[in-house]
Design an enzyme around this catalytic site. Sequence first.
Site, mmCIF file in Angstrom:
data_model
loop_
_atom_site.group_PDB
_atom_site.id
_atom_site.type_symbol
_atom_site.label_atom_id
_atom_site.label_comp_id
_atom_site.label_asym_id
_atom_site.label_seq_id
_atom_site.Cartn_x
_atom_site.Cartn_y
_atom_site.Cartn_z
ATOM 1 N N ASP A 53 -7.145 -1.465 -7.159
ATOM 2 C CA ASP A 53 -7.679 -2.075 -5.939
ATOM 3 C C ASP A 53 -7.973 -3.542 -6.230
ATOM 4 O O ASP A 53 -8.103 -3.925 -7.397
ATOM 5 C CB ASP A 53 -8.950 -1.355 -5.486
ATOM 6 N N TYR B 111 -15.869 -9.855 0.295
ATOM 7 C CA TYR B 111 -16.573 -8.592 -0.003
ATOM 8 C C TYR B 111 -17.844 -8.839 -0.809
ATOM 9 O O TYR B 111 -18.861 -8.173 -0.618
ATOM 10 C CB TYR B 111 -15.639 -7.634 -0.751
ATOM 11 N N ARG C 184 -6.366 13.461 -4.603
ATOM 12 C CA ARG C 184 -7.702 12.991 -4.209
ATOM 13 C C ARG C 184 -8.682 14.143 -3.995
ATOM 14 O O ARG C 184 -9.892 13.928 -4.009
ATOM 15 C CB ARG C 184 -7.598 12.121 -2.945
ATOM 16 N N ARG D 56 -2.328 6.641 0.050
ATOM 17 C CA ARG D 56 -2.485 6.538 1.499
ATOM 18 C C ARG D 56 -1.812 7.663 2.288
ATOM 19 O O ARG D 56 -2.432 8.641 2.587
ATOM 20 C CB ARG D 56 -2.013 5.181 1.983
ATOM 21 N N ARG E 151 0.820 -1.214 0.000
ATOM 22 C CA ARG E 151 0.000 0.000 0.000
ATOM 23 C C ARG E 151 0.857 1.268 0.000
ATOM 24 O O ARG E 151 0.437 2.301 0.521
ATOM 25 C CB ARG E 151 -0.979 0.013 1.170
HETATM 26 O O1 CP3 Z 1 0.131 -0.706 -2.708
HETATM 27 C C1 CP3 Z 1 -0.676 0.136 -3.146
HETATM 28 O O2 CP3 Z 1 -0.813 1.241 -2.627
HETATM 29 C C2 CP3 Z 1 -1.452 -0.209 -4.393
HETATM 30 C C3 CP3 Z 1 -2.844 0.039 -4.322
HETATM 31 C C4 CP3 Z 1 -3.811 -0.813 -3.487
HETATM 32 C C5 CP3 Z 1 -5.070 -0.296 -3.052
HETATM 33 N N1 CP3 Z 1 -5.768 -1.310 -2.501
HETATM 34 C C6 CP3 Z 1 -5.510 1.089 -3.244
HETATM 35 C C7 CP3 Z 1 -6.614 1.624 -2.426
HETATM 36 C C8 CP3 Z 1 -3.757 -2.148 -3.095
HETATM 37 C C9 CP3 Z 1 -2.624 -3.150 -3.257
HETATM 38 C C10 CP3 Z 1 -5.007 -2.461 -2.466
HETATM 39 C C11 CP3 Z 1 -5.360 -3.805 -1.958
HETATM 40 C C12 CP3 Z 1 -6.567 -3.987 -1.139
HETATM 41 N N2 CP3 Z 1 -7.768 -3.317 -1.214
HETATM 42 C C13 CP3 Z 1 -6.688 -5.000 -0.167
HETATM 43 C C14 CP3 Z 1 -5.628 -6.018 0.181
HETATM 44 C C15 CP3 Z 1 -4.598 -5.504 1.101
HETATM 45 C C16 CP3 Z 1 -5.095 -5.144 2.480
HETATM 46 O O3 CP3 Z 1 -5.033 -3.952 2.810
HETATM 47 O O4 CP3 Z 1 -5.513 -6.067 3.191
HETATM 48 C C17 CP3 Z 1 -7.977 -4.905 0.377
HETATM 49 C C18 CP3 Z 1 -8.554 -5.774 1.479
HETATM 50 C C19 CP3 Z 1 -8.656 -3.828 -0.302
HETATM 51 C C20 CP3 Z 1 -10.051 -3.379 -0.096
HETATM 52 C C21 CP3 Z 1 -10.123 -1.921 0.172
HETATM 53 N N3 CP3 Z 1 -10.027 -0.925 -0.785
HETATM 54 C C22 CP3 Z 1 -10.329 -1.283 1.427
HETATM 55 C C23 CP3 Z 1 -10.494 -2.006 2.750
HETATM 56 C C24 CP3 Z 1 -10.341 0.108 1.196
HETATM 57 C C25 CP3 Z 1 -10.620 1.169 2.228
HETATM 58 C C26 CP3 Z 1 -9.611 2.155 2.497
HETATM 59 C C27 CP3 Z 1 -8.183 1.697 2.598
HETATM 60 O O5 CP3 Z 1 -7.286 2.452 2.205
HETATM 61 O O6 CP3 Z 1 -7.961 0.585 3.086
HETATM 62 C C28 CP3 Z 1 -10.112 0.292 -0.190
HETATM 63 C C29 CP3 Z 1 -10.003 1.567 -0.943
HETATM 64 C C30 CP3 Z 1 -8.620 1.871 -1.422
HETATM 65 N N4 CP3 Z 1 -7.820 1.022 -2.147
HETATM 66 C C31 CP3 Z 1 -7.886 3.080 -1.227
HETATM 67 C C32 CP3 Z 1 -6.629 2.927 -1.850
HETATM 68 C C33 CP3 Z 1 -5.520 3.930 -1.950
HETATM 69 C C34 CP3 Z 1 -8.404 4.305 -0.493
HETATM 70 C C35 CP3 Z 1 -9.111 5.199 -1.433
HETATM 71 C C36 CP3 Z 1 -9.045 6.610 -1.021
HETATM 72 O O7 CP3 Z 1 -8.078 7.288 -1.398
HETATM 73 O O8 CP3 Z 1 -9.988 7.025 -0.334
#
Ligand code: CP3
Length: 338
Positions: free
Chosen positions: A71, A146, A35, A26, A22
């Site tokens: 994602d 999910y 964003r 973030r 991630r």
């Molecule tokens: O490494 C990276 O930054 C690449 C991008 C990436 C995102 N999601 C971007 C994202 C990756 C590798 C993921 C994987 C992901 N997404 C997982 C597996 C890893 C883990 O954390 O367990 C899961 C379970 C998700 C599901 C998901 N998507 C959640 C729980 C959320 C909520 C917010 C968060 O950041 O956890 C998201 C949205 C999401 N995916 C965001 C980002 C940057 C937040 C969006 C925003 O900017 O508001």
Amino acid sequence: MNLLLEAIRGEPVARRPLWIMRQAGRCLPEYRALRQSHSFKTLSGTPDLAAEVSLLPLKRFPFDAAIVFADIMSPLPALGVEFDFAPGPVVADPIRDPSGVDRLRSPDPDEVAPEVIETVRRVRDTVPPEVAVLGFCGAPWTLAAYLVEGRGVKDFPMLRALAAAEPRLLGTLLGKLSDAMATYLTAQAHAGADAVQVFDSWAGLLSLADWERLIRPHLESMLTTVGEAGVPRILFVQNAPHLLGAYADLPAEVVSVDWREDIAAAQCRWPGRAVQGNIDPAVLLGGPAPTRKATEDLLGHVNRRGHIVNLGHGLMPDTPLQSIEALVEAVHSEDSDE
Ligand code: CP3
């Protein structure tokens, strides 16, 4: 020279490779600024923007890999799934009965998240050869969590209920997800991903016996198909200590473990397999000093051969950038004669 690929192959490395789950977005102020004017869906759905976000962390930190900004939900529209982010995924029509599973389409390869495939291509074209480009997907079970629950819910009780009441239906669902994810990761490899990571964040919800019976066949088949593309596979497993042995038997070059695991013990137990991890992401919230200490402890404890330094789960949004700097410095200053 590509440190990450050398470590995956278990070759001697000049220094341990480092990237952070991630890392894109973030906690970066420049991501937050983007964003302000674009939704997450727009950012991840527009190759120009998604490539820019994928590269943001590398502008600040000398990471050894770039992970494509998308994602785990990104490939699901191709299967006919509608969802939004609030901020985690919220599925419009949760899948809990045969008609829901039947409605999932089997997409053609070029229909699965073409925007992500294009982003992989652009990132690979931009970063130097010594930086690895990582593709990724969610594991079938983590995606099913999910889809069945409709959103992230503690311990995913409806998913576990479906596993108990409708094991065949769950099998059909996991089979469809496994096929689509194999197609998706293969397309990412063809577009230039040097390795692919499978995120199984919710791996640990079932007992070992139920996991073996209900989940393993689908995860294994997906990994086997992806392996046929010749791309190294990193399997991330979170909060599943009772499954670690089973995961280490799966066809993947790297097992990535969370911070609860003794990663050095895992390394000794499975020689020939690379390991990735595993600093507690919360340690970085504590600031640079505890981060430096945790990193030095990790480096002292884990054999350098076949070790990719990472956190034990994704970077947390409030992480101070100074902690990331401390992590990088500690990894880069490890004595090269060790
Ligand atoms: O490494 C990276 O930054 C690449 C991008 C990436 C995102 N999601 C971007 C994202 C990756 C590798 C993921 C994987 C992901 N997404 C997982 C597996 C890893 C883990 O954390 O367990 C899961 C379970 C998700 C599901 C998901 N998507 C959640 C729980 C959320 C909520 C917010 C968060 O950041 O956890 C998201 C949205 C999401 N995916 C965001 C980002 C940057 C937040 C969006 C925003 O900017 O508001």
